[in-house]
Design a protein around this motif. Sequence first.
Motif, PDB file in Angstrom:
ATOM      1  N   PHE A  62     -41.295  50.819  74.226  1.00  0.00           N
ATOM      2  CA  PHE A  62     -41.387  51.750  75.500  1.00  0.00           C
ATOM      3  C   PHE A  62     -40.020  52.060  76.163  1.00  0.00           C
ATOM      4  O   PHE A  62     -39.106  51.122  76.169  1.00  0.00           O
ATOM      5  N   ASP A  63     -39.840  53.167  76.609  1.00  0.00           N
ATOM      6  CA  ASP A  63     -38.349  53.397  77.153  1.00  0.00           C
ATOM      7  C   ASP A  63     -38.755  53.793  78.607  1.00  0.00           C
ATOM      8  O   ASP A  63     -39.267  54.642  79.016  1.00  0.00           O
ATOM      9  N   GLU A  67     -40.482  56.374  80.756  1.00  0.00           N
ATOM     10  CA  GLU A  67     -41.706  56.127  81.429  1.00  0.00           C
ATOM     11  C   GLU A  67     -41.908  55.346  82.516  1.00  0.00           C
ATOM     12  O   GLU A  67     -41.070  54.467  82.814  1.00  0.00           O
ATOM     13  N   ASP A  68     -42.893  55.648  83.293  1.00  0.00           N
ATOM     14  CA  ASP A  68     -43.122  55.123  84.470  1.00  0.00           C
ATOM     15  C   ASP A  68     -44.034  53.746  84.506  1.00  0.00           C
ATOM     16  O   ASP A  68     -45.100  53.571  83.907  1.00  0.00           O
ATOM     17  N   LEU A  72     -47.995  53.003  83.496  1.00  0.00           N
ATOM     18  CA  LEU A  72     -48.150  52.146  82.301  1.00  0.00           C
ATOM     19  C   LEU A  72     -49.056  50.947  82.564  1.00  0.00           C
ATOM     20  O   LEU A  72     -50.025  50.744  81.685  1.00  0.00           O
ATOM     21  N   ALA A  73     -48.564  50.405  83.519  1.00  0.00           N
ATOM     22  CA  ALA A  73     -49.340  48.837  83.827  1.00  0.00           C
ATOM     23  C   ALA A  73     -50.875  49.457  84.076  1.00  0.00           C
ATOM     24  O   ALA A  73     -51.900  48.606  83.733  1.00  0.00           O
ATOM     25  N   ARG A  74     -51.016  50.372  84.994  1.00  0.00           N
ATOM     26  CA  ARG A  74     -52.411  50.936  85.216  1.00  0.00           C
ATOM     27  C   ARG A  74     -53.167  51.344  83.890  1.00  0.00           C
ATOM     28  O   ARG A  74     -54.372  51.047  84.057  1.00  0.00           O
ATOM     29  N   GLU A  75     -52.577  52.114  83.207  1.00  0.00           N
ATOM     30  CA  GLU A  75     -53.347  52.703  82.146  1.00  0.00           C
ATOM     31  C   GLU A  75     -53.628  51.438  81.175  1.00  0.00           C
ATOM     32  O   GLU A  75     -54.811  51.581  80.595  1.00  0.00           O
ATOM     33  N   TYR A  76     -52.898  50.717  80.709  1.00  0.00           N
ATOM     34  CA  TYR A  76     -53.328  49.202  79.943  1.00  0.00           C
ATOM     35  C   TYR A  76     -54.286  48.797  80.822  1.00  0.00           C
ATOM     36  O   TYR A  76     -55.178  48.409  79.966  1.00  0.00           O
ATOM     37  N   HIS A  77     -54.378  48.523  82.137  1.00  0.00           N
ATOM     38  CA  HIS A  77     -55.605  47.677  82.730  1.00  0.00           C
ATOM     39  C   HIS A  77     -56.792  48.564  82.646  1.00  0.00           C
ATOM     40  O   HIS A  77     -57.964  47.945  82.479  1.00  0.00           O
TER      41      HIS A  77
END
Length: 154
Positions: A62-63, A67-68, A72-77
Amino acid sequence: MHLDEIRHIIWDWNGTLLDDVEACVSAINRVLDKRGLARLSVPRHRDIFGFPVKNYYVALGFDFSVEDWTGLAREYHDYYGETSRASPLREGIMEILQALRAQAMPMSVLSACELSILDRMLRDRGIRDFFPHIRGLTDLFASSKLEQGRALMA
């Protein structure tokens, strides 16, 4: 060390009490697939996972200049919330918790998981009442649980 020398047990959650490595890998693979990045295996996950978790994402390709991290953390969770529903407790852990409670051993849970998610996962698996104290983070970024651990020990 004998059990009578132990005053309190602090358990880790993810990967210790909860057998969720498959759920973690499945969730991160959904995030990786969406971006066309290489999928992750369980052995590779175990090799590179660490804290702060943001470094793990960098190792995955990931760059963060494009990348926000928050998104990204919300998407993963969001994905992990789905994939982890079926994650079981580690084999034999319920019997261990029951035996320790029968001996009046105080126990707590410390996790880099966001606190409300941690609380729900403990309740969903019927073990919340084993732990008078649970400590998790106030966000989804899994940066470090060191300060929470120090507070719990105090």
